[in-house]
Design a protein around this motif. Structure first.
Motif, PDB file in Angstrom:
ATOM      1  N   PRO A 182       0.782  -1.242   0.000  1.00  0.00           N
ATOM      2  CA  PRO A 182       0.000   0.000   0.000  1.00  0.00           C
ATOM      3  C   PRO A 182       0.810   1.286   0.000  1.00  0.00           C
ATOM      4  O   PRO A 182       0.261   2.345  -0.254  1.00  0.00           O
ATOM      5  N   TYR A 183       2.101   1.225   0.284  1.00  0.00           N
ATOM      6  CA  TYR A 183       2.905   2.437   0.393  1.00  0.00           C
ATOM      7  C   TYR A 183       3.410   2.882  -0.976  1.00  0.00           C
ATOM      8  O   TYR A 183       3.588   2.074  -1.891  1.00  0.00           O
ATOM      9  N   VAL A 184       3.667   4.162  -1.097  1.00  0.00           N
ATOM     10  CA  VAL A 184       4.045   4.743  -2.378  1.00  0.00           C
ATOM     11  C   VAL A 184       5.269   4.070  -2.974  1.00  0.00           C
ATOM     12  O   VAL A 184       5.340   3.839  -4.180  1.00  0.00           O
ATOM     13  N   ARG A 185       6.234   3.733  -2.154  1.00  0.00           N
ATOM     14  CA  ARG A 185       7.467   3.157  -2.675  1.00  0.00           C
ATOM     15  C   ARG A 185       7.408   1.639  -2.825  1.00  0.00           C
ATOM     16  O   ARG A 185       8.386   1.028  -3.255  1.00  0.00           O
ATOM     17  N   GLN A 186       6.299   1.036  -2.522  1.00  0.00           N
ATOM     18  CA  GLN A 186       6.159  -0.407  -2.722  1.00  0.00           C
ATOM     19  C   GLN A 186       5.652  -0.664  -4.144  1.00  0.00           C
ATOM     20  O   GLN A 186       4.528  -1.092  -4.366  1.00  0.00           O
ATOM     21  N   ARG A 187       6.507  -0.392  -5.082  1.00  0.00           N
ATOM     22  CA  ARG A 187       6.224  -0.527  -6.506  1.00  0.00           C
ATOM     23  C   ARG A 187       7.380  -1.238  -7.190  1.00  0.00           C
ATOM     24  O   ARG A 187       8.525  -1.155  -6.754  1.00  0.00           O
ATOM     25  N   MET A 188       7.075  -1.918  -8.274  1.00  0.00           N
ATOM     26  CA  MET A 188       8.141  -2.513  -9.084  1.00  0.00           C
ATOM     27  C   MET A 188       7.749  -2.458 -10.550  1.00  0.00           C
ATOM     28  O   MET A 188       6.577  -2.556 -10.909  1.00  0.00           O
ATOM     29  N   ASP A 189       8.749  -2.259 -11.404  1.00  0.00           N
ATOM     30  CA  ASP A 189       8.567  -2.319 -12.847  1.00  0.00           C
ATOM     31  C   ASP A 189       8.826  -3.752 -13.292  1.00  0.00           C
ATOM     32  O   ASP A 189       9.857  -4.341 -12.943  1.00  0.00           O
ATOM     33  N   VAL A 190       7.908  -4.294 -14.072  1.00  0.00           N
ATOM     34  CA  VAL A 190       8.039  -5.661 -14.562  1.00  0.00           C
ATOM     35  C   VAL A 190       8.241  -5.626 -16.072  1.00  0.00           C
ATOM     36  O   VAL A 190       7.397  -5.108 -16.806  1.00  0.00           O
ATOM     37  N   TRP A 191       9.351  -6.134 -16.522  1.00  0.00           N
ATOM     38  CA  TRP A 191       9.682  -6.240 -17.947  1.00  0.00           C
ATOM     39  C   TRP A 191       9.471  -7.697 -18.355  1.00  0.00           C
ATOM     40  O   TRP A 191      10.131  -8.588 -17.818  1.00  0.00           O
ATOM     41  N   TYR A 192       8.583  -7.933 -19.305  1.00  0.00           N
ATOM     42  CA  TYR A 192       8.299  -9.319 -19.667  1.00  0.00           C
ATOM     43  C   TYR A 192       7.911  -9.437 -21.131  1.00  0.00           C
ATOM     44  O   TYR A 192       7.585  -8.460 -21.789  1.00  0.00           O
ATOM     45  N   GLN A 193       7.924 -10.658 -21.628  1.00  0.00           N
ATOM     46  CA  GLN A 193       7.533 -10.966 -22.996  1.00  0.00           C
ATOM     47  C   GLN A 193       6.098 -11.504 -23.005  1.00  0.00           C
ATOM     48  O   GLN A 193       5.650 -12.126 -22.041  1.00  0.00           O
TER      49      GLN A 193
END
Length: 431
Positions: A182-193
């Protein structure tokens, strides 16, 4: 038994099967319709940490988990797509109750984007668009998002990221930004095919003294691993100015658990991945790699100038004219919540020590450092000695000079050697 395959074969298969170039600023996947009734995160649960070695016990290993916060994840799920800010909220593995850290933000170190400086990386951030994606569930209740650093639920959506046009990606590659908490910095970018191949994964953790830095500085490195055919998870985590230890390790574990739980969304093999961390991010990678008796599916951990031992950083930063060593010492104190490794705080510092948590089930590790950088070779030596005692191999690569973190990774041959080691762990025949 895993059949033998090369990274090149994966990339080739992706090119044959995947569509033309695809880029999405936010591809929102709705995993659950069960948002919190009040629109706020559920209560965090405080767990019980095991017994830990205090700073005065010397070479004796900790007998327990040495946790200063809760080790057991709660089961709250955040399953509603945040289409309005371009972030897909796909679920939370469980964030423990962690007290708010103290101390002013001082560090500006970055994990570095290869072949780009911070300003360039900031304008090439991928996967964090600002437009409405149109994939959110109609009528779904939007949970409140706590502002970063407050630890409280309520308003405060993430600040919209830059909207500069991204560079074209490898054919068929999609980049999503997803929330694992829920926190602003609890994010990740996912690079996938977008093909049907089940691919191994690479988790990237940026550095920055635990108090600064951002996943956007890892964009070029993310791209390089995605181009080799891996699914890439480039994560942000709460900084020491937001919350003290073990919030950073908890976030790393939650990001990994979320990726494994929803692996089918990204054609990711949840039982075949590595973690690569830079500087302070190397400390988090090592902490995840030595958590309990090893993480399911983890095949290897890489640390580029990793701060393996905050206690060593504390000691080496005392009575020295080296400003970076002094800054690292202060950063470690801030990570611990503002206390030094004595008295009641000894247990927190014990929890931060990666070598003290070595166990037989841990994954093999690769440590890369410069001979004369401010994060000394002693960090890698301690890790190798403790893991050797439980039968886990550690490879140490030492480069001449003073380069640290991303500049070290950019030295000729270093990135290639790391990538070769990663390929051996993830693509070796017979695995």
């Amino acid at each position: 038994m895993r059949t033998g395959v090369t990274v090149g074969a994966l990339a080739l298969a992706a090119a044959m099967v995947g569509p033309a170039v695809v880029y999405t600023t936010a591809h929102a996947h709705v995993i659950s319709d069960s948002a919190q009734p009040s629109g706020t995160p559920g209560p965090a649960k405080a767990g019980s940490g095991g017994s830990a070695r205090t700073a005065a016990t010397g070479g004796e290993r900790a007998s327990g988990t040495a946790e200063s916060g809760a080790d057991e994840a709660d089961t709250g799920t955040y399953g509603t797509a945040r289409a309005s800010v371009g972030v897909a909220n796909v679920g939370r593995a469980g964030t423990d109750a962690v007290k708010t850290g103290v101390g002013a933000k001082t560090g500006t170190g970055t994990a570095g984007a290869r072949k780009t400086d911070a300003a360039q990386a900031g304008t090439r951030t991928t996967g964090t668009g600002t437009g409405t994606t149109g994939t959110g569930t109609t009528g779904a209740r939007k949970p409140g998002t706590p502002k970063s650093g407050t630890g409280k639920s309520g308003g405060g959506d993430p600040t919209p990221p830059p909207t500069a046009e991204p560079e074209p990606l490898t054919q068929g590659t999609v980049v999503n930004t997803v929330a694992y908490g829920p926190y602003v910095r609890q994010r990740m970018d996912v690079w996938y095919q977008t093909d049907e191949l089940k691919r191994p994964g690479v988790f990237l953790i940026h550095g920055g003294w635990w108090s600064s830095g951002d996943k956007k500085y890892m964009t070029e490195i993310s791209r390089s691993y995605a181009e080799q055919g891996y699914v890439v998870f480039n994560i942000n985590y709460r900084l020491s100015t937001d919350a003290s230890w073990p919030a950073q390790r908890t976030d790393t574990l939650d990001a990994i658990a979320t990726a494994r739980r929803h692996a089918a969304l990204w054609s990711f093999d949840p039982n075949n991945y590595v973690i690569v961390g830079f500087s302070a991010g190397g400390h988090l990678a090592g902490a995840a790699g030595t958590y309990k008796n090893g993480l399911p599916g983890l095949r290897g951990v890489v640390g580029i100038s990793p701060v393996i031992s905050p206690l060593t950083a504390y000691t080496e930063g005392t009575d020295t004219f080296d400003l970076e060593k002094r800054k690292l010492r202060e950063s470690a104190i801030r990570l611990a919540g503002g206390c030094e490794p004595t008295g009641k705080c000894a247990r927190i510092w014990a929890s931060m020590e990666v070598p003290w948590h070595a166990s037989r089930g841990d994954a093999p590790m690769l440590v890369v450092h410069s001979e004369d950088e401010f994060v000394s070779a002693e960090h890698g030596k301690q890790l190798k000695e403790h893991l050797r005692q439980v039968g886990v191999p550690v490879t140490i690569v030492s480069e001449p000079g003073i380069e640290h973190s991303a500049p070290l990774y950019r030295l000729p041959g270093v990135a290639e050697r790391v990538q070769q080691w990663v390929a051996e762990k993830l693509l070796s025949p017979g695995r």
